[in-house]
Design an enzyme around this catalytic site. Structure first.
Site, short mmCIF file in Angstrom:
data_model
loop_
_atom_site.label_atom_id
_atom_site.label_comp_id
_atom_site.label_asym_id
_atom_site.label_seq_id
_atom_site.Cartn_x
_atom_site.Cartn_y
_atom_site.Cartn_z
N GLU A 217 0.85 -1.22 0.00
CA GLU A 217 0.00 0.00 0.00
C GLU A 217 0.88 1.27 0.00
O GLU A 217 0.53 2.27 0.62
CB GLU A 217 -0.95 0.04 1.21
CG GLU A 217 -1.85 -1.17 1.35
CD GLU A 217 -3.10 -1.11 0.49
OE1 GLU A 217 -3.33 -0.08 -0.16
OE2 GLU A 217 -3.82 -2.12 0.46
C1 LIG Z 1 2.60 -9.88 0.42
C2 LIG Z 1 2.48 -8.78 -0.60
C3 LIG Z 1 1.24 -8.49 -1.15
C4 LIG Z 1 1.12 -7.49 -2.10
N1 LIG Z 1 -0.10 -7.27 -2.69
C5 LIG Z 1 -0.20 -6.43 -3.76
C6 LIG Z 1 -1.42 -6.33 -4.50
O1 LIG Z 1 -2.43 -6.95 -4.18
N2 LIG Z 1 -1.43 -5.51 -5.58
C7 LIG Z 1 -0.34 -4.81 -5.98
O2 LIG Z 1 -0.43 -4.09 -6.96
N3 LIG Z 1 0.84 -4.89 -5.29
C8 LIG Z 1 0.94 -5.68 -4.21
N4 LIG Z 1 2.13 -5.79 -3.52
C9 LIG Z 1 3.29 -5.05 -3.97
C10 LIG Z 1 3.68 -3.91 -3.06
O3 LIG Z 1 2.75 -2.87 -3.20
C11 LIG Z 1 5.11 -3.49 -3.42
O4 LIG Z 1 5.97 -4.52 -2.98
C12 LIG Z 1 5.49 -2.17 -2.79
O5 LIG Z 1 4.78 -1.12 -3.40
C13 LIG Z 1 6.99 -1.89 -2.87
O6 LIG Z 1 7.45 -2.05 -4.18
P1 LIG Z 1 8.75 -2.95 -4.46
O7 LIG Z 1 8.56 -4.25 -3.80
O8 LIG Z 1 8.98 -2.94 -5.92
O9 LIG Z 1 9.91 -2.19 -3.73
P2 LIG Z 1 10.74 -0.96 -4.31
O10 LIG Z 1 9.82 0.03 -4.89
O11 LIG Z 1 11.84 -1.49 -5.15
O12 LIG Z 1 11.34 -0.37 -2.98
C14 LIG Z 1 12.51 -0.91 -2.34
C15 LIG Z 1 12.92 0.04 -1.22
O13 LIG Z 1 13.26 1.32 -1.77
C16 LIG Z 1 12.50 2.32 -1.15
N5 LIG Z 1 12.20 3.37 -2.12
C17 LIG Z 1 11.69 3.27 -3.36
N6 LIG Z 1 11.53 4.48 -3.89
C18 LIG Z 1 11.94 5.37 -2.98
C19 LIG Z 1 12.02 6.79 -2.93
N7 LIG Z 1 11.60 7.56 -3.92
N8 LIG Z 1 12.51 7.35 -1.80
C20 LIG Z 1 12.92 6.62 -0.77
N9 LIG Z 1 12.85 5.27 -0.75
C21 LIG Z 1 12.38 4.66 -1.84
C22 LIG Z 1 11.23 1.64 -0.67
O14 LIG Z 1 10.59 2.37 0.36
C23 LIG Z 1 11.78 0.31 -0.22
O15 LIG Z 1 12.31 0.43 1.07
C24 LIG Z 1 2.25 -6.75 -2.51
C25 LIG Z 1 3.49 -7.02 -1.93
C26 LIG Z 1 3.62 -8.03 -1.00
C27 LIG Z 1 4.98 -8.31 -0.42
#
Ligand SMILES: Cc1cc2nc3c(=O)[nH]c(=O)nc-3n(C[C@H](O)[C@H](O)[C@H](O)COP(=O)(O)OP(=O)(O)OC[C@H]3O[C@@H](n4cnc5c(N)ncnc54)[C@H](O)[C@@H]3O)c2cc1C
Length: 599
Positions: free
Chosen positions: A406
């Protein structure tokens, strides 16, 4: 984000920073109606009877079981809260939605599956669907005949959601959209019937589509091997030349990001409520264990350090709960003020947009609350807390993801300030004016105005000082960075933390004052202790955060002068928070549970 057309009667989102509110303006769980309580009780009973006994099977991903439970909960109306009555739902108010979320979270795997289905999976059609789409899908989603998933994330696009590579092009005969690409981490991915999928039309225009399971070229991947939430389904989705009927475009081409972000506002708000419910359940388990487990000849709950943990868990729950019910009350008031004839779905979406700052606060504080509570619960259980046969081990694993999905807490912290600044520059929030007034006040030197009086005079002064501390630190940061503020994330996050503290402190202060006015100071004494502990510790955090910002953007005499002003704003007598926590823990231990109304 579009500007809103909310009724004037409702206070604007984020206005808590520049306005003061009265206790009667703040909704508290003490005011839950019988109907609202009944919704909570129905949800609680469903989870206790139908879900909890099946946890071992759910954790093993017994095929079809989670879908079956969701459908069963739909039969008794637990899935249709966000769906208007005319489409077969129950059209719940926001306070009831919070009750529902809190009670469904007794098993986090079920809570997250429910939220993904009935919140972020269903609301896109409620808020953005046309009449045909609503008629076709909503009655089925409201009853659980069909289950939904929200599909935004991709392997390379999580926080950076607009970096989506999933594409949609119109078929040569113009009758369908052809989708190609991959989604990642989709909750309910393995069993949903209806998928809300974001894809870029012609590789450029972010858009949203309703995709049905069974469409050619659509498939879901294997269940991901997750750290927690093992009972929920999380899979990748694949689209290979997948045709989607033309009429399944949701909203407008190129406006998919509006759908995505508006829905996330609602998801963030609810996530805070799910986390609060989970935290209350975990506190109950920990309090009972502290009574049963003996060491050195007595229950571990008799030791000061265990009592302190129980108290702190309750105090933080109290703070988050107070904020969330306050926000829900604000939203309901705004919807009511729009009048009976207003389109309720549209108003519902508008209030989520209006209170997006409060929703991000709910998400960040709720998820960090739950992580704190489950961590301390594991500690109270000692070695047994580290064993899978005991429930706190699962709660610990399940909690961790709340800070990630989220919108990660980093992203939400950034968003809080970004949204505030946008509201300030567009004139929706008089933040700039408040900053200018503060500068005049500082130039004029110490004020000889009558200080606040009454039982809460000190706390009122500290709260006002916290608001000023924010304006002081934010003003200095803005002056230095101007439109480059967003590039200085450490500063933005520190400011965001002050904003959150401010909302939390004011929410619980007003709640206690309201409780004292209705039940008397004696009856609300423990609540008052909890509020004072949170306020005093919160003021310390605010001071640290504001000092950090000031020291990063100023130096020399100017820095020294501003630090002196900050100290003056936050001047406070020390409080005996040890004794206060002891009284709160005694209340927790008297009932082995969260001690305030809203249980
Ligand atoms: C169990 C689970 C259920 C999920 N369910 C859904 C779902 O139903 N639908 C859906 O669409 N998605 C879903 N997600 C996905 C989830 O929304 C994403 O994992 C989340 O938005 C983070 O994206 P990422 O994993 O690509 O991490 P990244 O975006 O790669 O982030 C990695 C790290 O970098 C940090 N970061 C990234 N950008 C910045 C910035 N600009 N400034 C500072 N820090 C930054 C983040 O905070 C994080 O700490 C789910 C994930 C999980 C694990």
């Amino acid at each position: 984000m579009a500007t809103t057309s909310l009724p004037r009667a409702a206070s604007r989102g984020g206005s808590f920073l520049v306005e003061s509110c009265a206790p009667e303006d703040v909704f508290s769980p003490a005011e839950l109606t019988d109907d609202q309580k009944l919704i909570g009780q129905t949800a609680e009973e469903f989870v206790r009877k139908e879900v909890l006994p099946l946890i071992p099977d759910l954790e093993q991903h017994k095929p079809g079981l989670m879908a079956q439970l969701l459908r069963k909960s739909g039969e008794i109306g637990l899935l249709g809260g966000g769906v208007p009555e005319e489409y077969g739902g129950t059209g719940l108010d926001k306070v009831s939605t919070v009750q529902l979320a809190e009670k469904l979270s007794a098993y986090a795997g079920f809570g997250v599956s429910h939220g993904s289905n009935s919140g972020i999976g269903t609301l896109p059609i409620v808020f953005f669907g046309n009449a045909e789409q609503k008629k076709k899908y909503l009655p089925l989603l409201a009853t659980g005949e069909k289950l939904a998933a929200y599909c935004l994330s991709e392997p390379q696009a999580g926080s950076d959601a607009q970096n989506s590579r999933t594409r949609a092009v119109l078929s040569p005969d113009g009758r369908s959209w052809i989708l190609n690409g991959q989604k990642m981490w989709i909750t309910n991915g393995g069993f949903a019937d209806i998928y809300i999928v974001f894809a870029k039309v012609d590789g450029e225009k972010m858009s949203c589509f309703i995709v049905e399971r069974g469409s050619p070229g659509f498939s879901s991947g294997a269940e991901e091997k997750k750290m927690g939430l093992k009972g929920s389904s999380t899979t990748a989705l694949f689209f290979e030349n997948c045709p989607v009927p033309k009429e399944n475009l949701l909203h407008e081409i190129g406006r998919g990001h509006i759908v995505a972000f508006n829905i996330l506002n609602s998801g963030r708000f609810s996530l805070g409520a799910y986390c609060t419910g989970g935290a209350k359940g975990t506190l109950e388990i920990a309090a009972k264990y502290a009574k049963e487990r003996h060491a050195f000849g007595k229950p571990i709950g008799d030791f000061g350090l265990i009592r302190e943990k129980l108290a702190e868990m309750a105090i933080r729950i109290f703070a988050v709960e107070s904020m969330i019910y306050r926000s829900a009350g604000l939203m309901d008031r705004a919807i009511a003020a729009a009048g009976e004839d207003a389109d309720k779905s549209h108003q519902s979406m508008k209030v989520y947009e209006e209170y997006a700052i409060e929703s991000s606060i709910s998400k960040v504080y709720g998820s960090e609350l739950l992580d704190f509570v489950v961590d301390e619960a594991v500690q109270i259980f000692g070695g047994y807390g580290f064993h899978e046969d005991y429930p706190v081990a699962r709660a610990y694993r399940d909690s961790r993801v709340n800070r990630i999905f989220e919108g990660t807490n980093e992203i939400n912290r950034l968003l809080i300030i970004q949204m505030l600044m946008k509201r300030a520059t567009s004139g929706v929030l008089p933040l700039m004016q408040a900053g200018a007034k503060l500068r005049e006040e500082i130039m004029a030197g110490p004020s000889f105005e009558e200080p606040p009086t009454g039982a809460w005079a000190d706390e009122e002064r500290i709260l006002a000082g916290i608001k000023k501390a924010f304006l002081l630190a934010a003003g200095a940061a803005l002056e230095k960075y101007r439109d480059r503020l967003a590039d200085n994330e450490e500063i933005v996050a520190a400011l965001s933390d002050i904003v959150m503290q401010c909302y939390a402190i004011e929410s619980l202060l007003r709640r206690v004052q309201k409780a004292e006015a209705s039940r008397g100071a004696q009856a609300a004494a423990v609540m008052a202790d909890a509020a004072r502990v949170f306020l005093h510790d919160g003021a310390d955090h605010v001071e640290i955060g504001a000092r950090k910002v000031l020291a990063a953007v100023l130096d020399g005499d100017m820095l020294r002068a501003q630090l002196a002003v900050l100290r003056r704003f936050l001047k406070r007598e020390p409080a005996n928070t040890v004794a206060m926590r002891q009284r709160v823990s005694a209340a927790v231990q008297a009932g082995d549970r969260y001690p305030f109304e809203g249980r």
